[in-house]
Design a protein around this motif. Structure first.
Motif, PDB file in Angstrom:
ATOM      1  N   ALA A   2       0.827  -1.198   0.000  1.00 15.29           N
ATOM      2  CA  ALA A   2       0.000   0.000   0.000  1.00 15.29           C
ATOM      3  C   ALA A   2       0.867   1.256   0.000  1.00 15.29           C
ATOM      4  CB  ALA A   2      -0.925   0.001   1.208  1.00 15.29           C
ATOM      5  N   ASP A   3       0.405   2.259  -0.720  1.00 11.89           N
ATOM      6  CA  ASP A   3       1.130   3.517  -0.841  1.00 11.89           C
ATOM      7  C   ASP A   3       0.653   4.488   0.244  1.00 11.89           C
ATOM      8  OD1 ASP A   3       2.698   5.580  -1.700  1.00 11.89           O
ATOM      9  OD2 ASP A   3       1.360   6.168  -3.329  1.00 11.89           O
ATOM     10  N   ARG A   4       1.583   4.985   1.031  1.00 11.38           N
ATOM     11  CA  ARG A   4       1.288   6.010   2.017  1.00 11.38           C
ATOM     12  C   ARG A   4       2.281   7.146   1.826  1.00 11.38           C
ATOM     13  NH1 ARG A   4       1.015   1.259   5.097  1.00 11.38           N
ATOM     14  NH2 ARG A   4      -1.037   0.795   6.000  1.00 11.38           N
ATOM     15  N   ARG A  30      -7.200  12.818  -8.916  1.00 10.96           N
ATOM     16  CA  ARG A  30      -6.610  12.402  -7.651  1.00 10.96           C
ATOM     17  C   ARG A  30      -7.528  12.664  -6.453  1.00 10.96           C
ATOM     18  NH1 ARG A  30      -0.393  13.274  -6.663  1.00 10.96           N
ATOM     19  NH2 ARG A  30      -0.973  11.524  -5.332  1.00 10.96           N
ATOM     20  N   GLU A  33      -8.376   9.920  -4.042  1.00  9.84           N
ATOM     21  CA  GLU A  33      -7.314   9.369  -3.203  1.00  9.84           C
ATOM     22  C   GLU A  33      -7.459   9.829  -1.745  1.00  9.84           C
ATOM     23  OE1 GLU A  33      -3.447  10.183  -4.732  1.00  9.84           O
ATOM     24  OE2 GLU A  33      -3.922   9.517  -6.770  1.00  9.84           O
ATOM     25  N   GLU A 111      -3.680   4.468   0.783  1.00  7.94           N
ATOM     26  CA  GLU A 111      -4.521   3.653  -0.101  1.00  7.94           C
ATOM     27  C   GLU A 111      -5.316   2.589   0.643  1.00  7.94           C
ATOM     28  OE1 GLU A 111      -2.002   2.049  -3.096  1.00  7.94           O
ATOM     29  OE2 GLU A 111      -1.938   3.911  -4.273  1.00  7.94           O
ATOM     30  N   THR A 112      -4.926   2.294   1.890  1.00  6.89           N
ATOM     31  CA  THR A 112      -5.631   1.243   2.638  1.00  6.89           C
ATOM     32  C   THR A 112      -6.924   1.745   3.281  1.00  6.89           C
ATOM     33  OG1 THR A 112      -4.463   1.683   4.723  1.00  6.89           O
ATOM     34  CG2 THR A 112      -3.407   0.180   3.146  1.00  6.89           C
ATOM     35  N   LYS A 118     -11.220   8.525   5.099  1.00  4.55           N
ATOM     36  CA  LYS A 118     -10.355   9.457   4.379  1.00  4.55           C
ATOM     37  C   LYS A 118     -10.406  10.838   5.025  1.00  4.55           C
ATOM     38  CE  LYS A 118     -10.484   6.992  -0.030  1.00  4.55           C
ATOM     39  NZ  LYS A 118     -10.897   6.999  -1.457  1.00  4.55           N
TER      40      LYS A 118
END
Length: 368
Positions: A2-4, A30, A33, A111-112, A118
């Motif tokens: 996952a991207d952080r 975006r 996101e 992304e998680t 969010k």
């Protein structure tokens, strides 16, 4: 994996008294996101969640086609509500324009996270953001304005104010009002307490209005919410519910109001069960004209009564009306004036005429 990471967006902090808003640009592709749409719904305990209406597919398709055309432009800013995870870092101190400070918004990307976790919610612009998401384009920068608010009540207030001059569905506003804090336009502020009472009526299990009032979270209801609101509002300011209201601060004893309303309208439902079960096109009792006229009768008969005193006094009066009622067929006969059952419309004149006619029926039967 996952991207952080942190998304750094050049922004302008604008100071409005004690409040701060942030103006910036971001690639519309975006937005998803870090931002989500807060859909209006009710949880298992009937508490209101969210505030946004469902996406309008036709509207989204039209914007999508425009975005995929030759030279599209969306000049109106998208409005976002950030939580405290988003911060602003000023780049310089501006003395001459202390109300406008350049810097960067630091937005955490993870992304998680599910949508409800969010750091941003879309307050205005969900159709545009959905169209950008679906459009066959590589990127599309949009103007955005944001504020920081950690609770949904403040977000709802901003949502209503942002859409105050737009054709936002009244039903959506009415359902949002009970759970909204902050400054509201006078017309909405006046309806906030009636909306609280209406929402509770619609959620009272076994009550006469249980799920019968049409709202965004009760789409199968058949009684118009505006009819109920008008009935409650009149009673709160001029009728039987006034005694439960604090005229100084506009608050009131909602539980007593509910008991009063459910007792009276429960009798109405039980004495006119067939007419109560039908939608407005088939019954003038559930029509706006009937709800308001019977609301006037409630005010007259119960203005000086407590909820526990209503049943014995009102039942006799309603049974007198029953003898001459023409809610679903036939004609009304108000002392010689004949009106077809479905000739009454939801207008001030017809509401007044029907209410006066109901009084005539009761007086003819020597109720008083």
């Amino acid at each position: 994996m996952a991207d952080r990471h942190m998304l750094r967006l050049p922004a302008l902090e604008v100071r409005q008294g004690s409040r701060r808003i942030y103006c910036f640009a971001v690639d519309g592709k975006r937005l998803h996101e870090f931002a989500a749409v807060s859909r209006i719904r009710r949880d298992s305990e009937d508490h209101l969640q969210g505030y946004q209406r469902p996406e309008v597919a036709n509207h989204i398709r039209a914007i999508k086609r425009y975005l995929e055309s030759g030279s599209p432009m969306l000049p109106n800013a998208i409005v976002l509500a950030f939580d405290s995870r988003v911060r602003f870092e000023p780049s310089i101190s501006v003395q001459d324009f202390h109300y406008s400070i350049p810097g960067e918004l630091i937005v955490p990307i993870d992304e998680t996270l599910e949508d409800d976790a969010k750091p941003a919610w879309l307050v205005d612009g969900q159709q545009r953001s959905a169209a950008i998401r679906e459009a066959d384009i590589g990127e599309f920068p949009v103007a955005a304005v944001a504020f920081i608010a950690d609770n949904e009540a403040e977000q709802r207030a901003q949502f209503i104010l942002v859409n105050n001059t737009k054709p936002l569905p009244k039903g959506l506003i009415h359902e949002l009002l009970p759970d909204t804090n902050g400054h509201l336009p006078p017309a909405y502020a006046r309806r906030q307490l009636p909306a609280v009472v209406m929402t509770r009526l619609n959620g009272t299990f076994h009550g006469p209005f249980y799920r019968a009032i049409a709202t965004p979270t009760s789409p199968d209801g058949y009684i118009k919410d505006n009819s109920i609101l008008r009935m409650i509002e009149h009673s709160l300011y001029e009728g039987a519910l006034y005694k439960y209201r604090n005229p100084d601060d506009g608050t009131g004893d909602v539980d007593q109001m509910l008991l009063h309303l459910n007792t009276y309208w429960g009798l109405v439902r039980d004495i006119f069960p067939d007419a109560w079960a039908l939608p407005p096109r088939s019954s003038r009792l559930t029509h706006g004209v009937g709800i308001q006229a019977m609301g006037f009768i409630m005010d007259e008969l119960t203005e000086h009564l407590l909820p526990q005193e209503i049943a014995t006094v009102v039942a006799d009066g309603l049974k007198k009306i029953e003898q001459g009622a023409a809610w679903t067929s036939g004609n009304w006969n108000f002392g010689g004036e004949i009106r077809k059952w479905n000739s009454f419309q939801n207008t001030p004149n017809d509401v007044k005429l029907l209410a006066n006619g109901l009084r005539i029926l009761m007086n003819q039967q020597n109720l008083f």
